[in-house]
Motif scaffolding. Structure first.
Motif, PDB file in Angstrom:
ATOM      1  N   GLN A 293       0.793  -1.227  -0.119  1.00 34.34           N
ATOM      2  CA  GLN A 293       0.116   0.406  -0.010  1.00 34.34           C
ATOM      3  C   GLN A 293       1.234   1.696  -0.015  1.00 34.34           C
ATOM      4  O   GLN A 293       1.715   1.993   0.951  1.00 34.34           O
ATOM      5  N   VAL A 294       0.837   2.071  -0.716  1.00 34.76           N
ATOM      6  CA  VAL A 294       1.391   3.386  -0.961  1.00 34.76           C
ATOM      7  C   VAL A 294       0.470   4.868  -1.003  1.00 34.76           C
ATOM      8  O   VAL A 294      -0.709   4.388  -1.537  1.00 34.76           O
ATOM      9  N   THR A 295       1.279   5.124  -0.143  1.00 35.01           N
ATOM     10  CA  THR A 295       0.683   6.665   0.618  1.00 35.01           C
ATOM     11  C   THR A 295       1.481   7.906  -0.151  1.00 35.01           C
ATOM     12  O   THR A 295       2.472   7.848   0.066  1.00 35.01           O
ATOM     13  N   TRP A 296       0.155   8.602  -1.243  1.00 36.88           N
ATOM     14  CA  TRP A 296       0.514   9.980  -1.736  1.00 36.88           C
ATOM     15  C   TRP A 296       0.238  11.331  -1.119  1.00 36.88           C
ATOM     16  O   TRP A 296      -0.846  10.889  -1.279  1.00 36.88           O
ATOM     17  N   GLU A 297       0.870  11.854  -2.265  1.00 34.42           N
ATOM     18  CA  GLU A 297      -0.026  13.180  -1.332  1.00 34.42           C
ATOM     19  C   GLU A 297       0.312  14.349  -2.601  1.00 34.42           C
ATOM     20  O   GLU A 297       1.072  14.278  -3.726  1.00 34.42           O
ATOM     21  N   ASP A 298      -0.613  15.069  -2.796  1.00 37.72           N
ATOM     22  CA  ASP A 298      -1.183  15.613  -4.250  1.00 37.72           C
ATOM     23  C   ASP A 298      -0.203  17.309  -3.800  1.00 37.72           C
ATOM     24  O   ASP A 298      -0.896  17.683  -3.396  1.00 37.72           O
ATOM     25  N   CYS A 299       1.045  17.311  -4.897  1.00 33.96           N
ATOM     26  CA  CYS A 299       1.586  18.559  -4.403  1.00 33.96           C
ATOM     27  C   CYS A 299       0.688  19.634  -4.722  1.00 33.96           C
ATOM     28  O   CYS A 299       1.864  20.873  -4.068  1.00 33.96           O
ATOM     29  N   THR A 300      -0.358  20.020  -5.284  1.00 35.25           N
ATOM     30  CA  THR A 300      -1.197  21.259  -5.520  1.00 35.25           C
ATOM     31  C   THR A 300      -1.990  21.069  -4.027  1.00 35.25           C
ATOM     32  O   THR A 300      -2.030  22.637  -3.790  1.00 35.25           O
ATOM     33  N   THR A 301      -2.413  20.576  -3.653  1.00 39.48           N
ATOM     34  CA  THR A 301      -3.587  20.711  -3.302  1.00 39.48           C
ATOM     35  C   THR A 301      -3.175  20.462  -1.232  1.00 39.48           C
ATOM     36  O   THR A 301      -3.651  19.934  -0.590  1.00 39.48           O
ATOM     37  N   GLY A 302      -2.414  19.150  -1.666  1.00 37.76           N
ATOM     38  CA  GLY A 302      -1.893  18.627  -0.547  1.00 37.76           C
ATOM     39  C   GLY A 302      -2.815  17.248   0.334  1.00 37.76           C
ATOM     40  O   GLY A 302      -2.427  16.883   1.130  1.00 37.76           O
ATOM     41  N   LYS A 303      -3.589  16.657  -0.463  1.00 36.32           N
ATOM     42  CA  LYS A 303      -4.699  16.226  -0.349  1.00 36.32           C
ATOM     43  C   LYS A 303      -4.006  14.207  -0.483  1.00 36.32           C
ATOM     44  O   LYS A 303      -2.473  14.739  -1.189  1.00 36.32           O
ATOM     45  N   GLU A 304      -4.357  13.421   0.621  1.00 39.50           N
ATOM     46  CA  GLU A 304      -3.208  12.482   0.822  1.00 39.50           C
ATOM     47  C   GLU A 304      -3.866  11.477  -0.271  1.00 39.50           C
ATOM     48  O   GLU A 304      -5.335  11.583   0.101  1.00 39.50           O
TER      49      GLU A 304
END
Length: 338
Positions: A293-304
């Protein structure tokens, strides 16, 4: 090449090779080497494309030459033979796996040209990998034979400097070997880099050091990075029918013409590769069922967000261990690549 020939013709005399059996230990033997009792005219550290070419050229010019090469196993335990990145974990296996992908595309097109081929045609990763790995091993052997034919001594040891004319290493049996030369060339190249600041990256991820030596299919794969290594790997994984996603933090193929880069991305997307743009991974963990399971962050919105994969392939900026070539006794300058 002419400049290299002139430089090599000016190298000093020849001396016999010896293993460490000198009174006073390594330092004592090194002092002897410094006094002029050296084993080789030229010692090359690194058995990749640059190191082997240099060693063979010097030997053809009549110099007494040795090559020291050692592959530090990857964090996943992958290791390989003589020949460097290109032969073992780069150009050669990559082109062969791309050829496998291209053949898959031709099979899909075959019915349009009258060939009755039942679709879909499954791909056998194990069979492909075995063929690719056997070919690479034959090249490893070929390089060893070429060195032997040119009377270049090969040592499979990890060398470290004692002084500017002397290196030492430990052979498989635990025996310490001391080698000295008038000139020492560092041609160690580089290795892929793990983003160790990301939780689980080292424990659960692989790199291009591993992908070509996998015995089993990587399955659904997340490729993290937008370098040419990342896109090449994603391309052949998609081509052989695997669910492949590329995560790009900023822009693809940094340093390349961006109009061409955009065309590459569009072409890959049209052939089934998925892209996560403007995203950066923050954590990788193994689930009870064995998936990652990979968790990432949207660099524009900060949404995970999260996703589940079988394999995570890190293809970010490489770590360069030394410049190539450097004709100095010890590394005075290192070039860094972005």
């Amino acid at each position: 090449m002419a400049a290299m020939a002139v430089a090599l013709r000016g190298l000093g005399g020849r001396f016999r090779w010896r293993t460490q059996a000198v009174a006073g230990g390594v330092r004592g033997a090194a002092r002897g080497a410094a006094a002029g009792q050296r084993d080789y005219d030229l010692l090359v550290i690194g058995g990749g494309s640059g190191g082997l070419a240099c060693a063979k050229e010097a030997a053809q010019l009549g110099r007494k030459v040795a090559v020291v090469d050692y592959v530090e196993p990857s964090p996943q335990g992958t290791r390989w033979g003589l020949g460097g990145t290109c032969v073992n974990v780069g150009c050669i296996p990559k082109k062969l796996m791309h050829q496998a992908a291209l053949l898959g595309g031709l099979i899909q097109d075959a019915p349009h040209y009258g060939w009755e081929v039942a679709q879909p045609v499954p791909h056998d990763w194990r069979k492909m990998a075995e063929a690719v790995q056997n070919h690479v091993k034959s090249l490893n052997w070929g390089h060893r034979v070429q060195l032997q034919d040119r009377k270049v001594k090969y040592f499979n040891i990890k060398a470290s400097f004692v002084d500017e004319h002397t290196v030492c290493g430990v052979a498989k049996g635990g025996k310490e070997i001391l080698l000295s030369a008038d000139h020492i060339i560092i041609a160690t190249g580089g290795r892929p880099r793990y983003p160790t600041h990301i939780e689980g990256a080292l424990e659960y991820g692989i790199t291009s050091d591993d992908i070509f030596w996998l015995k089993e299919s990587p399955g659904k794969t997340l490729v993290v990075g937008a370098s040419y290594v990342a896109l090449e790997c994603a391309g052949f994984l998609t081509g052989i029918g695997l669910d492949t996603t590329v995560m790009i933090r900023s822009i693809p193929l940094r340093g390349f013409d961006q109009q061409m880069s955009s065309m590459v991305i569009e072409h890959m997307a049209s052939h089934g590769t998925q892209f996560l743009r403007g995203c950066a991974p923050s954590r990788v963990r193994r689930l009870p069922d064995g998936h990652l399971q990979v968790t990432w962050e949207d660099c524009t919105t900060g949404k995970e967000d999260t996703g589940t994969f079988d394999t995570v392939l890190w293809a970010i900026a490489p770590h360069i261990s030394a410049c190539l070539p450097t004709t100095v006794g010890h590394a005075r300058k290192q070039r860094r690549y972005q």
